[in-house]
Scaffold this motif. Structure first.
Motif, PDB file in Angstrom:
ATOM      1  N   VAL A   1       5.885  -1.465   0.163  1.00  0.00           N
ATOM      2  CA  VAL A   1       6.642  -0.965   1.326  1.00  0.00           C
ATOM      3  C   VAL A   1       5.704  -0.949   2.533  1.00  0.00           C
ATOM      4  N   GLY A   2       6.194  -1.416   3.682  1.00  0.00           N
ATOM      5  CA  GLY A   2       5.356  -1.598   4.870  1.00  0.00           C
ATOM      6  C   GLY A   2       4.665  -0.315   5.317  1.00  0.00           C
ATOM      7  N   THR A   3       3.417  -0.461   5.719  1.00  0.00           N
ATOM      8  CA  THR A   3       2.660   0.689   6.243  1.00  0.00           C
ATOM      9  C   THR A   3       2.257   0.456   7.693  1.00  0.00           C
ATOM     10  N   LYS A   4       2.547  -0.759   8.192  1.00  0.00           N
ATOM     11  CA  LYS A   4       2.232  -1.106   9.585  1.00  0.00           C
ATOM     12  C   LYS A   4       3.525  -1.502  10.278  1.00  0.00           C
ATOM     13  N   TRP A   5       3.458  -1.696  11.601  1.00  0.00           N
ATOM     14  CA  TRP A   5       4.648  -2.079  12.366  1.00  0.00           C
ATOM     15  C   TRP A   5       4.656  -3.584  12.588  1.00  0.00           C
ATOM     16  N   GLY A   6       5.677  -4.057  13.234  1.00  0.00           N
ATOM     17  CA  GLY A   6       5.746  -5.488  13.562  1.00  0.00           C
ATOM     18  C   GLY A   6       6.675  -6.238  12.630  1.00  0.00           C
ATOM     19  N   VAL A   7       6.351  -7.513  12.436  1.00  0.00           N
ATOM     20  CA  VAL A   7       7.236  -8.394  11.677  1.00  0.00           C
ATOM     21  C   VAL A   7       6.470  -8.912  10.466  1.00  0.00           C
ATOM     22  N   TYR A   8       7.032  -8.741   9.291  1.00  0.00           N
ATOM     23  CA  TYR A   8       6.394  -9.209   8.057  1.00  0.00           C
ATOM     24  C   TYR A   8       6.962 -10.583   7.672  1.00  0.00           C
ATOM     25  N   PRO A   9       6.105 -11.436   7.088  1.00  0.00           N
ATOM     26  CA  PRO A   9       6.596 -12.782   6.714  1.00  0.00           C
ATOM     27  C   PRO A   9       7.527 -12.790   5.493  1.00  0.00           C
ATOM     28  N   ASP A  10       7.451 -11.764   4.646  1.00  0.00           N
ATOM     29  CA  ASP A  10       8.266 -11.777   3.424  1.00  0.00           C
ATOM     30  C   ASP A  10       9.672 -11.277   3.717  1.00  0.00           C
ATOM     31  N   VAL A  11      10.646 -12.115   3.375  1.00  0.00           N
ATOM     32  CA  VAL A  11      12.064 -11.832   3.653  1.00  0.00           C
ATOM     33  C   VAL A  11      12.855 -12.184   2.393  1.00  0.00           C
ATOM     34  N   TYR A  12      14.147 -11.873   2.367  1.00  0.00           N
ATOM     35  CA  TYR A  12      14.952 -12.250   1.201  1.00  0.00           C
ATOM     36  C   TYR A  12      14.945 -13.774   1.051  1.00  0.00           C
ATOM     37  N   CYS A  13      14.877 -14.242  -0.190  1.00  0.00           N
ATOM     38  CA  CYS A  13      14.970 -15.668  -0.469  1.00  0.00           C
ATOM     39  C   CYS A  13      16.420 -16.111  -0.260  1.00  0.00           C
ATOM     40  N   ALA A  14      16.599 -17.142   0.557  1.00  0.00           N
ATOM     41  CA  ALA A  14      17.963 -17.599   0.856  1.00  0.00           C
ATOM     42  C   ALA A  14      18.446 -18.636  -0.153  1.00  0.00           C
ATOM     43  N   GLY A  15      17.544 -19.015  -1.067  1.00  0.00           N
ATOM     44  CA  GLY A  15      17.938 -20.021  -2.057  1.00  0.00           C
ATOM     45  C   GLY A  15      18.521 -19.398  -3.314  1.00  0.00           C
ATOM     46  N   LYS A  16      18.074 -18.178  -3.629  1.00  0.00           N
ATOM     47  CA  LYS A  16      18.472 -17.576  -4.910  1.00  0.00           C
ATOM     48  C   LYS A  16      19.849 -16.933  -4.826  1.00  0.00           C
ATOM     49  N   GLU A  17      20.676 -17.213  -5.811  1.00  0.00           N
ATOM     50  CA  GLU A  17      21.982 -16.535  -5.878  1.00  0.00           C
ATOM     51  C   GLU A  17      21.810 -15.035  -6.059  1.00  0.00           C
ATOM     52  N   GLU A  18      20.715 -14.660  -6.727  1.00  0.00           N
ATOM     53  CA  GLU A  18      20.445 -13.243  -6.987  1.00  0.00           C
ATOM     54  C   GLU A  18      20.397 -12.424  -5.681  1.00  0.00           C
ATOM     55  N   THR A  19      19.874 -13.044  -4.615  1.00  0.00           N
ATOM     56  CA  THR A  19      19.805 -12.350  -3.314  1.00  0.00           C
ATOM     57  C   THR A  19      21.218 -11.970  -2.852  1.00  0.00           C
ATOM     58  N   PHE A  20      22.139 -12.924  -2.946  1.00  0.00           N
ATOM     59  CA  PHE A  20      23.498 -12.659  -2.453  1.00  0.00           C
ATOM     60  C   PHE A  20      24.218 -11.668  -3.364  1.00  0.00           C
TER      61      PHE A  20
ATOM     62  N   GLU B   1       1.422   5.338   3.077  1.00  0.00           N
ATOM     63  CA  GLU B   1       0.713   5.855   4.254  1.00  0.00           C
ATOM     64  C   GLU B   1       1.214   5.109   5.475  1.00  0.00           C
ATOM     65  N   THR B   2       0.720   5.502   6.647  1.00  0.00           N
ATOM     66  CA  THR B   2       1.207   4.925   7.901  1.00  0.00           C
ATOM     67  C   THR B   2       0.025   4.620   8.811  1.00  0.00           C
ATOM     68  N   LEU B   3       0.135   3.481   9.482  1.00  0.00           N
ATOM     69  CA  LEU B   3      -0.877   3.092  10.472  1.00  0.00           C
ATOM     70  C   LEU B   3      -0.980   4.171  11.554  1.00  0.00           C
ATOM     71  N   VAL B   4      -2.208   4.477  11.947  1.00  0.00           N
ATOM     72  CA  VAL B   4      -2.411   5.464  13.012  1.00  0.00           C
ATOM     73  C   VAL B   4      -2.463   4.725  14.349  1.00  0.00           C
ATOM     74  N   GLY B   5      -1.647   5.151  15.296  1.00  0.00           N
ATOM     75  CA  GLY B   5      -1.662   4.574  16.645  1.00  0.00           C
ATOM     76  C   GLY B   5      -1.203   3.130  16.662  1.00  0.00           C
ATOM     77  N   HIS B   6      -1.507   2.456  17.779  1.00  0.00           N
ATOM     78  CA  HIS B   6      -1.186   1.035  17.879  1.00  0.00           C
ATOM     79  C   HIS B   6      -2.128   0.241  16.992  1.00  0.00           C
ATOM     80  N   ALA B   7      -1.662  -0.925  16.564  1.00  0.00           N
ATOM     81  CA  ALA B   7      -2.508  -1.760  15.718  1.00  0.00           C
ATOM     82  C   ALA B   7      -3.791  -2.091  16.474  1.00  0.00           C
ATOM     83  N   GLY B   8      -4.896  -2.014  15.821  1.00  0.00           N
ATOM     84  CA  GLY B   8      -6.171  -2.359  16.453  1.00  0.00           C
ATOM     85  C   GLY B   8      -7.130  -2.705  15.351  1.00  0.00           C
ATOM     86  N   THR B   9      -8.343  -3.015  15.733  1.00  0.00           N
ATOM     87  CA  THR B   9      -9.335  -3.268  14.679  1.00  0.00           C
ATOM     88  C   THR B   9     -10.485  -2.299  14.871  1.00  0.00           C
TER      89      THR B   9
END
Ligand code: ACM
Ligand code: ZN
Length: 530
Positions: free
Chosen positions: A279-298, A210-218
């Motif tokens: 999979v992201g349903t909101k906009w902006g920046v998520y804290p989870d990123v590829y692990c830079a330590g694991k060889e599996e990432t590369f 699904e997708t966030l409706v409009g700008h993020a708000g509460t």
């Protein structure tokens, strides 16, 4: 497509007035355009003459199709259009051409295929006119681009756009003499390129629930509707060929280490925590990123890039690099171990390690890496090209270090911004960037030394699509701002004049209409009679 129509403000319009006829209105403005005495009568048919080479045949096929779309025929007794390869003594690497109209017909000459192609595009603009006189004035045009990089970007991660629209987008940018299409193919909210080795990128990463409706708000509300889609490799090849036929190079963007949540949802072991991820349903920046330590990432990214490089023949691959939070890396045992074993100072240097390693992989495959300006943090990879988006500072620093730069600063080049301040516009991310602002952008920063200016390859506008869900809205946000950008990157700096541009836009906007482009109409109230 409407019937092809000409308006050249020919002498009949100016009877009784001693002004000479106004020259045809091309956008971007050519380097030199001379209006000569006389008119060529244009009938319903053209006869195309061209060299019998592979490139000549491709150009003829393109021109024939474009003429057909404008309701012209080709016939041996039609008005001659002659495409001719010539050798010029010019230092302009790409796009230099000569277009003449005289009593013997239309002649386009160049030393490069792209030059012939841009001459054809000028001719097609003249053949996409709003009213028909059946005559084209005798002309002598010499033209070539100011910058080697003239780009438009499209984010298909936030919202997926079908192949048919991507082709239209490319066709329209070629009509304005752009030569790069930056295809932003992966995002937190969706992975859009088929990678055969990793089927879960198709089954999981290409869909969000699904997708966030409009700008993020509460409180946040969601639409409850799944959204997704991806391009098969066959579709990608088709688009690459379509672009190549229009002298447009595609730059694929595969985001790393951030903006990668969709991939993590498919392959959770690539993240520091191991997930689970969604999979992201909101906009902006998520804290989870590829692990830079694991060889599996590369291993994963190198395999992805193997397939990407096989699909896209262009010289560049964009690897993102923007907005990648370091939260997870700071507390990840394997990331910290990598910092130690590689003798890195901090997580910024870990990102630099990440990008350098990917750059080496791409360079070994004969490709150049492009990244957003965050790739400067922790030290730039040796051969990287920087896209400066958080203002011009990143681009200035990179050029001072002898790196190539593409300017795309938010204040001028973000076409996801609003186009007026009335509050009546369809929902957008924010900001305000008018056609005039785009038009006044100067890609070469004044603070660079003369010998550093050559590192500025050109400029690009970006179309991020958090709030842009349909092709019609994408067209609305892109045009006519892209017309202004086309002139910034193509026309000589000294030729830029907003009043003159507005006059030409009076003729050009109806062309956009006849091409079916749903352009924004704000400019119409500013137009002056030609
Ligand atoms: C960007 O706008 N995050 C490059
Ligand atoms: Zn990690």
């Amino acid at each position: 497509m409407r019937l092809p129509l000409f308006v050249f403000f020919v002498s009949s319009l100016l009877v009784g007035c001693n002004k000479s006829p106004a020259p045809p209105s091309l956008v971007p403005k050519p380097v030199s355009l001379k209006l000569l005495e006389g008119d060529l009568v244009i009938g319903p048919a053209f006869q195309i003459n061209a060299p019998n080479t592979e490139e000549g045949k491709r150009l003829v096929a393109f021109l024939e199709q474009a003429l057909k779309e404008r309701s012209y025929r080709t016939s041996p007794d039609g008005t001659p259009i002659t495409l001719q390869g010539v050798s010029y003594d010019t230092l302009v690497p790409e796009g230099f051409h000569h277009l003449t109209v005289d009593r013997s017909g239309i002649h386009i000459q160049s030393n490069t295929g792209s030059g012939i192609f841009y001459g054809i595009q000028s001719l097609l603009q003249l053949l996409t006119e709003p009213t028909h006189t059946g005559e084209m004035p005798f002309l002598d045009i010499v033209d070539y681009p100011r910058f080697p990089y003239r780009g438009l970007h499209l984010d298909v991660g936030r919202h997926f756009f079908p192949t048919a629209f991507v082709k239209q987008y490319i066709d329209w940018l070629a009509f304005h003499k752009f030569n790069y299409f930056h295809w932003h193919l992966t995002e937190d909210q969706g992975w859009r390129i088929e990678i055969k080795k990793f089927p879960a990128l198709q089954t999981i990463a290409s869909q969000r629930k699904e997708t966030l409706v409009g700008h993020a708000g509460t409180p946040e509300t969601f639409d409850g509707k799944p959204h997704g889609g991806y391009y098969t490799q066959d579709e990608i090849r088709e688009v690459v060929q379509y672009a190549s036929d229009r002298f447009v190079t595609i730059i694929p963007e595969i985001e790393m280490p951030g903006h990668s949540l969709a991939a993590l949802a498919a392959y959770p072991t690539l993240g520091c925590t191991g997930g689970p991820y969604e999979v992201g349903t909101k906009w902006g920046v998520y804290p989870d990123v590829y692990c830079a330590g694991k060889e599996e990432t590369f291993e994963f990214l190198e395999s992805v890039l193997d397939e990407v490089v096989a699909l896209f023949p262009g010289p560049y691959v964009h690897i993102g690099g923007d907005e990648s939070p370091k939260d997870r890396w700071k507390v990840c045992r394997v990331c910290q171990k990598r910092i130690q074993t590689e003798g890195l100072r901090d997580e910024h240097e870990l990102q630099s390690y990440f990008v350098r390693r990917i750059e080496k992989y791409l360079n070994d495959k004969g490709r150049r890496l492009i990244g957003w300006d965050e790739i400067l943090e922790g030290g730039l990879a040796p051969n990287a090209t920087v896209m400066s988006w958080r203002g011009e500072e990143g681009g200035i620093t990179a050029a001072q270090q002898g790196h190539q730069v593409i300017m795309t600063p938010g204040n001028w080049m973000y076409f996801d911004h609003y186009q007026d301040t009335t509050g009546n516009e369809p929902l957008a991310i924010g900001g305000f960037t008018s056609v005039q602002e785009v038009y006044t952008y100067e890609p070469v920063p004044a603070s660079l030394l003369p010998e550093q200016t050559r590192f500025i390859l050109g400029a690009q506008a970006n179309l991020w699509t958090e709030y842009i869900k349909t092709p019609e809205y994408a067209a609305y946000m892109t045009y006519p701002r892209a017309c202004a950008l086309a002139e910034v990157v193509w026309s000589p700096k000294g030729a830029r004049n907003y009043e003159d541009f507005l006059k030409r836009m009076g003729v050009h906007l109806p062309r956009l209409k006849s091409l079916g482009i749903n352009y924004a109409t704000h400019l119409e109230s500013q137009l002056k009679p030609h």
